[in-house]
Each structure stands twice: as structure tokens, then as C-alpha cells.
Design a protein around this motif. Structure first.
Motif, mmCIF file in Angstrom:
data_model
loop_
_atom_site.group_PDB
_atom_site.id
_atom_site.type_symbol
_atom_site.label_atom_id
_atom_site.label_comp_id
_atom_site.label_asym_id
_atom_site.label_seq_id
_atom_site.Cartn_x
_atom_site.Cartn_y
_atom_site.Cartn_z
ATOM 1 N N PRO A 64 0.803 -1.233 0.000
ATOM 2 C CA PRO A 64 0.000 0.000 0.000
ATOM 3 C C PRO A 64 0.833 1.278 0.000
ATOM 4 O O PRO A 64 0.380 2.310 -0.500
ATOM 5 N N CYS A 65 2.031 1.216 0.565
ATOM 6 C CA CYS A 65 2.901 2.394 0.620
ATOM 7 C C CYS A 65 3.989 2.252 -0.449
ATOM 8 O O CYS A 65 5.186 2.284 -0.160
ATOM 9 N N ASP A 66 3.566 2.086 -1.703
ATOM 10 C CA ASP A 66 4.519 1.893 -2.794
ATOM 11 C C ASP A 66 4.749 3.196 -3.539
ATOM 12 O O ASP A 66 4.319 4.265 -3.091
ATOM 13 N N VAL A 67 5.418 3.120 -4.685
ATOM 14 C CA VAL A 67 5.776 4.344 -5.411
ATOM 15 C C VAL A 67 4.540 5.087 -5.906
ATOM 16 O O VAL A 67 4.554 6.323 -6.017
ATOM 17 N N ARG A 68 3.444 4.383 -6.164
ATOM 18 C CA ARG A 68 2.220 5.074 -6.589
ATOM 19 C C ARG A 68 1.653 5.916 -5.452
ATOM 20 O O ARG A 68 1.165 7.027 -5.678
ATOM 21 N N PHE A 69 1.733 5.397 -4.234
ATOM 22 C CA PHE A 69 1.335 6.189 -3.082
ATOM 23 C C PHE A 69 2.298 7.366 -2.908
ATOM 24 O O PHE A 69 1.878 8.485 -2.590
ATOM 25 N N GLY A 70 3.591 7.110 -3.123
ATOM 26 C CA GLY A 70 4.564 8.187 -3.051
ATOM 27 C C GLY A 70 4.298 9.283 -4.066
ATOM 28 O O GLY A 70 4.461 10.475 -3.772
ATOM 29 N N LEU A 71 3.863 8.892 -5.266
ATOM 30 C CA LEU A 71 3.475 9.876 -6.278
ATOM 31 C C LEU A 71 2.286 10.694 -5.800
ATOM 32 O O LEU A 71 2.263 11.928 -5.964
ATOM 33 N N ARG A 72 1.304 10.045 -5.197
ATOM 34 C CA ARG A 72 0.127 10.771 -4.710
ATOM 35 C C ARG A 72 0.524 11.785 -3.636
ATOM 36 O O ARG A 72 0.009 12.916 -3.627
ATOM 37 N N LEU A 73 1.423 11.405 -2.744
ATOM 38 C CA LEU A 73 1.896 12.347 -1.739
ATOM 39 C C LEU A 73 2.545 13.560 -2.391
ATOM 40 O O LEU A 73 2.303 14.709 -1.981
ATOM 41 N N THR A 74 3.360 13.335 -3.401
ATOM 42 C CA THR A 74 4.019 14.440 -4.088
ATOM 43 C C THR A 74 3.004 15.346 -4.762
ATOM 44 O O THR A 74 3.125 16.580 -4.723
ATOM 45 N N GLU A 75 1.983 14.766 -5.390
ATOM 46 C CA GLU A 75 0.938 15.581 -6.023
ATOM 47 C C GLU A 75 0.272 16.512 -5.000
ATOM 48 O O GLU A 75 0.067 17.712 -5.267
ATOM 49 N N LEU A 76 -0.047 15.972 -3.833
ATOM 50 C CA LEU A 76 -0.724 16.768 -2.809
ATOM 51 C C LEU A 76 0.187 17.857 -2.243
ATOM 52 O O LEU A 76 -0.227 19.007 -2.059
#
Length: 303
Positions: free
Chosen positions: A281-293
Motif C-alpha cells: 500500500p505504501c509503494d511508489v504510486r502512493f509516493g506519487l500521490r503524496l508528491t501531487e498533494l
């Protein structure tokens, strides 16, 4: 307990500064399911010292990074985010799994490139948001996410990293001084709120004193949250609190400790994802979402 692959995962470490020295390298060197396959650093003397302390090979320079990739199955990162992102995309393109530090990058384009490279090659990835892996807080997040009826949340992560007399060696980090609490501790707070309250559907940001950023968030569950982030507060103002309120009453994030143990749990998660092929769940796609926010918050706060 995590099931380990039949042979240890060779994990190379990119970075030889304080975070690598204090957390990543000790965790990797002692992990029963991993082998620290080498250390790459921008400063040869730092790479040499860290590699020697853990009985592995030091690498430096452009050729050195390729040599580390060749000697590794996965790469862990302990470098500034905008150094990490292009190197991580490069590592993923060579088929290396990724153990990333937060934030993945400080621009959406750079984070998206890492996610794209990982998706194209099918490598596993984990982003080390400490609270998702520390024993005390990871269990609490899972417990709260299983409950319904959360109404609102309040989060404050106020640091005094840059206060007069502060002694943390992380205060010397140029990227932290430039980007402030929003980018350094913002990922930690969001990594707690999003699993419990849902993704962010609306965000409002405003600047406060020093590097302080205030956020108001609306989540997919319908709940709202308020967030205060800072690294440049006075010593007396420093503290971290995350509190949820709803039908279940009030729940407060517990204290946590042991960053080495937390990183060891992130290594467990990467090994499990490599073994099973199931994304974490805490993979690079989640990391991308954090960066977007965070990029949207930075834009709003600067207007």
C-alpha cells in the motif's frame, strides 16, 4: 512474521550521509533476509567509511552507480528527493526493486517518472514513511482504518530543527532548509491520515510563520482534517500529535521509537512484495500521490 525469499535480497544503498549512517545501513546490514551489497556516495570518503563500517563495497561517481546497480537486486535511497528521483527511475529501468525515502520527489513530474519506470519493468517498491512501519504506529493505523465513523482529525508536526542551539545533524540538510516542514514531515502526516480517512479530494493551504504550512483537507470518507507542519519553530513549540475524532470517540497516535527497527520493517515489506508480486500500500504510486498533494499545497501557500 514475513516469509523471506529462499536467498537473501541484495540491496544496495545510495547515500552515505547521516540518515544512511544512522538508519538504513545498520538495518540492512543486520537484516536476515537481505545483504547490503554496497554503498554509493557522492563523497568518496563518506562512502568508504560507511562501507567499511558494515563490511561491504564503496562506490562513487557515475560509473560507481551503475556498478552498484549491477551488484544489487534492489536499491535503497538515503539522498535528497530530487537526487533520489532520477536515480530511482534509472534503477527501476534496470529491473532493480526500489526502497525509497519520502518524499519520492518534490515535483510531480519527477515522481511520475519514477512511478512510470517501476510500472514498465514491474519492479516492487516501498516508500519509507516511518509511521507506516514503526511497530507502535503501524498497528494503530490499521486499527483505526478498520473503524467507521471518523468525523475529523487534527495533526501537528512541529519541529525545531533550525532553532538556535538545536543540535540535530539533519539541520545541515540544504533541501530541508529550502523546502521546510511541508515536504519533510508532510509525507509522514499524510501517510497516517489517508489510510484512515481516505484520499484527499480537496486541499487548502496557507503559510504561517517561518516555514510553517497549514492545510485543510477533505477526504473521500467525508471526514475533514487540519494539519500544521513546520521545522523552524521555537524549541518550546515543538511536538507531534495526530488525533482522530468520530463515532468511536477520540484516538491519539501513540509514541514511536526505533527508526532502525522501522526501516527493517520496510525491508520486510519490500521482500514480501518481491516474493509475492503483490504491491505494498505504501509503494511508489502512493509516493506519487503524496508528491501531487504536497506540490499543490506548496503552490497554494506561495500564492
Amino acid at each position: 512474521m514475513t516469509t523471506l525469499p529462499p536467498t537473501p535480497l541484495r540491496i544496495g544503498l545510495v547515500g552515505a550521509g547521516p540518515w544512511a549512517r544512522n538508519t538504513q545501513a545498520p538495518a540492512l546490514a543486520a537484516h536476515p533476509g537481505a545483504v547490503l551489497s554496497g554503498v554509493w556516495g557522492r563523497r568518496p570518503e563518506a562512502a568508504d567509511a560507511l562501507a567499511a563500517a558494515h563490511g561491504t563495497t564503496a562506490y562513487t561517481g557515475e560509473t560507481g552507480i551503475d556498478e552498484l546497480f549491477a551488484a544489487s537486486d534492489a536499491i535503497a535511497f538515503a539522498v535528497p528527493p530530487d537526487v533520489q528521483a532520477p536515480l530511482a527511475a534509472r534503477a527501476a529501468a534496470t529491473g532493480r526493486h526500489l526502497l525509497l525515502d519520502k518524499p519520492v520527489a518534490t515535483t510531480t513530474a519527477a515522481a511520475r517518472e519514477v512511478a512510470r519506470a517501476a510500472e514498465e519493468t514491474g519492479v516492487a517498491s516501498v516508500v519509507f514513511c516511518t509511521l507506516r512501519f514503526a511497530a507502535e504506529t503501524s498497528a494503530w493505523i490499521i486499527e483505526q482504518a478498520a473503524l467507521d465513523g471518523w468525523f475529523t482529525a487534527r495533526a501537528e508536526w512541529i519541529g525545531a530543527l533550525f532553532a538556535p542551539g538545536a543540535t540535530s545533524e539533519y539541520a545541515a540538510s540544504p533541501w530541508r532548509r529550502e523546502k521546510g516542514g511541508l515536504w519533510d514531515v508532510g509525507p509522514h502526516v499524510l501517510s497516517v491520515l489517508i489510510p484512515v480517512l481516505g484520499d484527499v479530494t480537496r486541499l487548502t493551504a496557507a503559510r504561517g510563520p517561518s516555514d510553517t504550512t497549514h492545510l485543510i483537507l477533505r477526504h473521500t470518507s467525508g471526514a475533514s482534517s487540519t494539519v500544521t507542519l513546520a521545522l523552524g519553530a521555537p524549541v518550546g513549540a515543538a511536538g507531534t500529535e495526530i488525533e482522530l475524532k468520530g463515532e468511536q470517540g477520540t484516538a491519539a497516535l501513540p509514541r514511536w521509537s526505533d527508526p532502525v527497527g522501522s526501516f527493517r520493517a520496510a525491508v520486510d515489506a519490500l521482500i514480501e512484495s518481491v516474493r509475492t508480486g503483490v504491491p505494498h500500500p505504501c509503494d511508489v504510486r502512493f509516493g506519487l500521490r503524496l508528491t501531487e498533494l504536497l506540490a499543490e499545497a506548496e503552490k497554494q501557500a506561495g500564492e
